[in-house]
Write a protein that holds these residues in place. Structure first.
Motif, PDB file in Angstrom:
ATOM      1  N   GLY A  86      -5.392 -12.417  -1.518  1.00  0.00           N
ATOM      2  CA  GLY A  86      -3.976 -12.713  -0.516  1.00  0.00           C
ATOM      3  C   GLY A  86      -2.789 -12.491  -1.040  1.00  0.00           C
ATOM      4  N   THR A  87      -2.614 -11.780  -2.200  1.00  0.00           N
ATOM      5  CA  THR A  87      -1.393 -11.648  -2.757  1.00  0.00           C
ATOM      6  C   THR A  87      -0.861 -10.064  -2.889  1.00  0.00           C
ATOM      7  N   LEU A  88       0.177  -9.897  -2.505  1.00  0.00           N
ATOM      8  CA  LEU A  88       0.700  -8.458  -2.406  1.00  0.00           C
ATOM      9  C   LEU A  88       0.978  -7.958  -3.752  1.00  0.00           C
ATOM     10  N   THR A  89       0.531  -6.859  -4.431  1.00  0.00           N
ATOM     11  CA  THR A  89       0.787  -6.426  -5.618  1.00  0.00           C
ATOM     12  C   THR A  89       1.415  -5.014  -5.477  1.00  0.00           C
ATOM     13  N   ARG A  90       1.887  -4.655  -6.859  1.00  0.00           N
ATOM     14  CA  ARG A  90       2.491  -3.459  -6.870  1.00  0.00           C
ATOM     15  C   ARG A  90       1.699  -2.262  -6.337  1.00  0.00           C
ATOM     16  N   ALA A  91       0.453  -2.226  -6.588  1.00  0.00           N
ATOM     17  CA  ALA A  91      -0.657  -1.288  -6.269  1.00  0.00           C
ATOM     18  C   ALA A  91      -0.597  -1.287  -4.481  1.00  0.00           C
ATOM     19  N   ASP A  92      -0.642  -2.559  -3.986  1.00  0.00           N
ATOM     20  CA  ASP A  92      -0.627  -2.519  -2.519  1.00  0.00           C
ATOM     21  C   ASP A  92       0.621  -1.989  -1.782  1.00  0.00           C
ATOM     22  N   LEU A  93       1.927  -1.996  -2.586  1.00  0.00           N
ATOM     23  CA  LEU A  93       3.089  -1.437  -2.186  1.00  0.00           C
ATOM     24  C   LEU A  93       3.065  -0.099  -2.227  1.00  0.00           C
ATOM     25  N   ALA A  94       2.545   0.367  -3.266  1.00  0.00           N
ATOM     26  CA  ALA A  94       2.620   1.705  -3.305  1.00  0.00           C
ATOM     27  C   ALA A  94       1.615   2.553  -2.617  1.00  0.00           C
ATOM     28  N   GLU A  95       0.361   1.753  -2.368  1.00  0.00           N
ATOM     29  CA  GLU A  95      -0.646   2.382  -1.346  1.00  0.00           C
ATOM     30  C   GLU A  95      -0.018   2.404  -0.057  1.00  0.00           C
ATOM     31  N   ALA A  96       0.743   1.406   0.533  1.00  0.00           N
ATOM     32  CA  ALA A  96       1.634   1.230   1.806  1.00  0.00           C
ATOM     33  C   ALA A  96       2.592   2.598   1.855  1.00  0.00           C
ATOM     34  N   LEU A  97       3.201   2.599   0.981  1.00  0.00           N
ATOM     35  CA  LEU A  97       4.046   3.898   0.881  1.00  0.00           C
ATOM     36  C   LEU A  97       3.703   5.075   1.059  1.00  0.00           C
ATOM     37  N   HIS A  98       2.424   5.194   0.246  1.00  0.00           N
ATOM     38  CA  HIS A  98       1.665   6.236   0.351  1.00  0.00           C
ATOM     39  C   HIS A  98       1.186   6.817   1.878  1.00  0.00           C
ATOM     40  N   HIS A  99       0.593   5.671   2.423  1.00  0.00           N
ATOM     41  CA  HIS A  99       0.073   5.739   3.775  1.00  0.00           C
ATOM     42  C   HIS A  99       1.253   6.026   4.839  1.00  0.00           C
ATOM     43  N   GLN A 100       2.125   5.405   4.662  1.00  0.00           N
ATOM     44  CA  GLN A 100       3.080   5.146   5.675  1.00  0.00           C
ATOM     45  C   GLN A 100       4.236   6.450   5.626  1.00  0.00           C
ATOM     46  N   VAL A 101       4.320   6.752   4.213  1.00  0.00           N
ATOM     47  CA  VAL A 101       5.426   7.792   4.012  1.00  0.00           C
ATOM     48  C   VAL A 101       5.003   9.376   4.158  1.00  0.00           C
ATOM     49  N   GLY A 102       3.668   9.214   3.440  1.00  0.00           N
ATOM     50  CA  GLY A 102       2.972  10.379   3.129  1.00  0.00           C
ATOM     51  C   GLY A 102       3.330  11.048   1.905  1.00  0.00           C
ATOM     52  N   LEU A 103       3.787  10.139   0.870  1.00  0.00           N
ATOM     53  CA  LEU A 103       4.227  10.605  -0.804  1.00  0.00           C
ATOM     54  C   LEU A 103       2.802  10.667  -1.184  1.00  0.00           C
ATOM     55  N   SER A 104       2.970  11.236  -2.356  1.00  0.00           N
ATOM     56  CA  SER A 104       1.543  11.288  -3.266  1.00  0.00           C
ATOM     57  C   SER A 104       1.341   9.884  -3.833  1.00  0.00           C
ATOM     58  N   ARG A 105       0.304   9.451  -4.174  1.00  0.00           N
ATOM     59  CA  ARG A 105       0.088   8.204  -4.749  1.00  0.00           C
ATOM     60  C   ARG A 105       0.718   7.856  -6.290  1.00  0.00           C
ATOM     61  N   ALA A 106       0.957   8.966  -6.742  1.00  0.00           N
ATOM     62  CA  ALA A 106       1.774   8.815  -8.125  1.00  0.00           C
ATOM     63  C   ALA A 106       3.280   8.780  -7.564  1.00  0.00           C
ATOM     64  N   ASP A 107       3.808   9.586  -6.929  1.00  0.00           N
ATOM     65  CA  ASP A 107       5.129   9.427  -6.457  1.00  0.00           C
ATOM     66  C   ASP A 107       5.614   8.153  -5.903  1.00  0.00           C
ATOM     67  N   SER A 108       4.646   7.421  -4.955  1.00  0.00           N
ATOM     68  CA  SER A 108       4.534   6.015  -4.275  1.00  0.00           C
ATOM     69  C   SER A 108       4.804   5.272  -5.804  1.00  0.00           C
ATOM     70  N   ALA A 109       3.781   5.050  -6.408  1.00  0.00           N
ATOM     71  CA  ALA A 109       3.778   4.169  -7.581  1.00  0.00           C
ATOM     72  C   ALA A 109       5.010   4.396  -8.477  1.00  0.00           C
ATOM     73  N   ASP A 110       5.615   5.548  -8.670  1.00  0.00           N
ATOM     74  CA  ASP A 110       6.980   5.724  -9.268  1.00  0.00           C
ATOM     75  C   ASP A 110       7.964   5.087  -8.560  1.00  0.00           C
ATOM     76  N   ILE A 111       7.921   5.292  -7.171  1.00  0.00           N
ATOM     77  CA  ILE A 111       9.215   4.520  -6.623  1.00  0.00           C
ATOM     78  C   ILE A 111       9.008   3.074  -6.541  1.00  0.00           C
ATOM     79  N   VAL A 112       7.925   2.369  -6.509  1.00  0.00           N
ATOM     80  CA  VAL A 112       7.779   1.115  -6.339  1.00  0.00           C
ATOM     81  C   VAL A 112       8.347   0.592  -7.809  1.00  0.00           C
TER      82      VAL A 112
END
Length: 101
Positions: A5-31
């Motif tokens: 029940g805790t939102l993590t950096r990985a969760d934020l990166a995954e949401a960015l990946h799915h909703q914006v369509g960036l690669s997982r690596a780019d999403s993690a870098d942005i977070v």
């Protein structure tokens, strides 16, 4: 969100990946870049405001006298800087209206 029940950096990166369509690596870098910028601003004494979410506020607390609850002995507490979070009105309204998990 993670199982606990805790939102993590990985969760934020995954949401960015799915909703914006960036690669997982780019999403993690942005977070990481966003969190790093927030940390640097706070470390330099600036407050951080995220519109519609809330404000991270630095506050200086003066020296005060505390009491050891076990022994009752008074102990001086050194001055320090603390970080607080104040949710925006929009966030408070969303939380109050949200169903409990």
């Amino acid at each position: 969100m993670s199982e606990a029940g805790t939102l993590t950096r990985a969760d934020l990166a995954e949401a960015l990946h799915h909703q914006v369509g960036l690669s997982r690596a780019d999403s993690a870098d942005i977070v990481e870049q966003i969190l790093s910028e927030m940390c640097e601003s706070l470390a330099s004494g600036e407050n951080v405001k995220i519109s519609g979410f809330g404000t991270f506020v630095l506050r200086d607390k003066g020296e005060r006298v505390g009491r050891n609850p076990k022994t009752g002995i008074e102990v001086p507490i050194a001055p320090r800087r603390v970080l607080t979070f104040r949710a925006s009105q929009m966030m408070r309204d969303r939380i109050v209206g949200a169903p409990e998990a």
